[in-house]
Design an enzyme around this catalytic site. Structure first.
Site, PDB file in Angstrom:
ATOM      1  N   HIS A  66       8.532 -13.048  33.270  1.00 39.58           N
ATOM      2  CA  HIS A  66       7.222 -13.405  33.568  1.00 39.58           C
ATOM      3  C   HIS A  66       6.364 -13.487  32.467  1.00 39.58           C
ATOM      4  O   HIS A  66       5.053 -13.405  32.455  1.00 39.58           O
ATOM      5  CB  HIS A  66       6.626 -11.889  34.406  1.00 39.58           C
ATOM      6  CG  HIS A  66       7.150 -12.264  35.985  1.00 39.58           C
ATOM      7  ND1 HIS A  66       7.212 -11.212  36.681  1.00 39.58           N
ATOM      8  CD2 HIS A  66       7.897 -13.312  36.489  1.00 39.58           C
ATOM      9  CE1 HIS A  66       7.716 -11.584  37.798  1.00 39.58           C
ATOM     10  NE2 HIS A  66       8.196 -12.764  37.736  1.00 39.58           N
TER      11      HIS A  66
ATOM     12  N   GLY B  14      13.415   0.158  38.672  1.00 37.87           N
ATOM     13  CA  GLY B  14      12.101   0.392  38.790  1.00 37.87           C
ATOM     14  C   GLY B  14      11.252  -0.813  39.335  1.00 37.87           C
ATOM     15  O   GLY B  14      10.449  -1.240  38.595  1.00 37.87           O
ATOM     16  N   THR B  15      11.751  -1.601  40.240  1.00 41.30           N
ATOM     17  CA  THR B  15      11.067  -2.725  40.761  1.00 41.30           C
ATOM     18  C   THR B  15      11.090  -2.634  42.391  1.00 41.30           C
ATOM     19  O   THR B  15      12.052  -2.241  43.004  1.00 41.30           O
ATOM     20  CB  THR B  15      11.612  -4.145  40.426  1.00 41.30           C
ATOM     21  OG1 THR B  15      11.155  -5.212  41.211  1.00 41.30           O
ATOM     22  CG2 THR B  15      13.448  -3.958  40.499  1.00 41.30           C
TER      23      THR B  15
ATOM     24  N   GLN C 240      10.809  -8.190  34.230  1.00 39.57           N
ATOM     25  CA  GLN C 240       9.643  -8.718  34.865  1.00 39.57           C
ATOM     26  C   GLN C 240       8.194  -8.327  34.244  1.00 39.57           C
ATOM     27  O   GLN C 240       7.212  -8.698  34.613  1.00 39.57           O
ATOM     28  CB  GLN C 240       9.377  -8.350  36.250  1.00 39.57           C
ATOM     29  CG  GLN C 240      10.791  -8.961  37.052  1.00 39.57           C
ATOM     30  CD  GLN C 240      10.681  -8.104  38.607  1.00 39.57           C
ATOM     31  OE1 GLN C 240       9.819  -8.619  39.597  1.00 39.57           O
ATOM     32  NE2 GLN C 240      11.263  -7.074  39.030  1.00 39.57           N
TER      33      GLN C 240
ATOM     34  N   CYS D 195      -3.574 -28.253  25.362  1.00 41.28           N
ATOM     35  CA  CYS D 195      -2.590 -28.767  24.440  1.00 41.28           C
ATOM     36  C   CYS D 195      -1.166 -27.934  24.767  1.00 41.28           C
ATOM     37  O   CYS D 195      -0.306 -28.445  24.191  1.00 41.28           O
ATOM     38  CB  CYS D 195      -2.954 -28.778  22.984  1.00 41.28           C
ATOM     39  SG  CYS D 195      -2.965 -27.315  22.112  1.00 41.28           S
TER      40      CYS D 195
END
Ligand code: BJW
Ligand code: ZN
Length: 246
Positions: free
Chosen positions: A120, A188-189, A102, A131
């Site tokens: 992400h 680690g999230t 992430q 554009c």
């Protein structure tokens, strides 16, 4: 004295062909990158949730670019830590290995991970609102407001903000890997932000994967996983690699 839970994960990995690792801000914390939630995550009293949205950029692109300039300046001199390097080692040992991150800091690539899925996006790429082309850009500070070299349109960071959909090809690929995962590590999230927050559960329910969480603290998902191991990613992951190594 080794870590028994880590040894158990290593045994599962040794007996499996297919491993998926999901990382979050916690793996880069020991490199010096602030995490998002908690007091660390604040910038001038703003929360990430106030700045990482298309609405915030539309309302005040200068403010949002100032935040990204601050983060780019902070991240640029930082180096990968033993947690990032341990995942590079793991990748070499497992035939079917997928790293999904992430994080937008680029530290997995800097460590040498071959093809991390940066779900992400990355803070080192910009995208034109007009554009839609994207360009690598590592300037610090970037000129505010930055303009597209192809068409002069306003550039934005090439990251995924709240309320924005993830690239469908990337999401598809991730679900394919989750559906055949035998072991998954969730590292680690805080497991708050969707859709990443559901990946561990998807791997468990659809593939019957053995899912282990490695985090400094327990999370709301800890009870759901096969193992929840508390500690620093930069210490636990190298231990894991030592056990996996033949
Ligand atoms: C350590 C450690 C150490 C520390 N060792 N561990 C369903 C329900 C409710 C809401 C939604 C829903 N589905 C979608 C939503 C909306 C939203 C969402 O999830 N909101 C939640 C807040 C509830 N999701 C989205 O909008 C996503 N889009 C989407 O789903 O599209 C479809 C859709 C659209 C609209 C409506 C509905 C559906 C997109 C999400 C994009 C997130 N973007 C950000 C910013 C990226 C750009 C940038 O950085 O500039 O991504 S937000 C921010 O959070 C960033 C992170 O990647 C992400 C996750 O954070 P992470 O990595 O978990 O960090 P922390 O800080 O939270 O946790 C760190 C952890 O590490 C902690 O647990 C520590 O204990 C631990 N730790 N040191 C080990 N040394
Ligand atoms: Zn353009």
């Amino acid at each position: 004295m080794g870590n028994e839970a880590i040894r158990q994960v290593a045994e599962k990995i040794k007996a499996s062909n297919s491993v998926v690792v999901l990382t979050g801000a916690g793996i880069s914390q020991e490199s010096g990158v602030p995490t998002f939630r908690g007091k660390d995550g604040l910038w001038k009293d703003f929360r990430a949730e106030d700045l990482a949205t298309p609405e915030a950029f539309h309302r005040d692109p200068v403010l949002v670019w100032e935040w990204y300039n601050w983060r780019r300046g902070l991240i640029k001199p930082l180096k990968p830590n033993p947690g990032h390097y341990a995942l590079v080692e793991l990748e070499k040992r497992i035939p079917d290995f997928t790293l999904v991150t992430q994080n937008v800091d680029g530290l997995h690539r800097a460590a040498g991970s071959k093809d991390p899925i940066e779900m992400h996006g990355t803070i080192w790429r910009v995208r034109c609102l007009e554009c839609k082309r994207s360009f690598e850009n590592r300037e610090v500070p970037i000129k505010i407001l930055p303009e597209c070299e192809a068409c002069g349109g306003l550039l934005r960071p090439d990251v995924v903000w709240f309320g924005e959909s993830l690239d469908t090809k990337i999401l598809h690929a991730i679900y394919t890997y989750l559906q055949r995962a035998e072991v998954m590590l969730v590292v680690g999230t805080s497991a708050i932000v969707q859709p990443a927050a559901s990946f561990g559960i998807v791997a468990k329910r659809t593939a019957g994967a053995f899912v282990a969480e490695l985090n400094r603290s327990r999370t709301h998902q800890s009870p759901v996983f096969d193992l929840s191991i508390q500690g620093k990613a930069g210490e636990l992951l190298p231990q894991l690699v030592d056990y996996v190594r033949p």
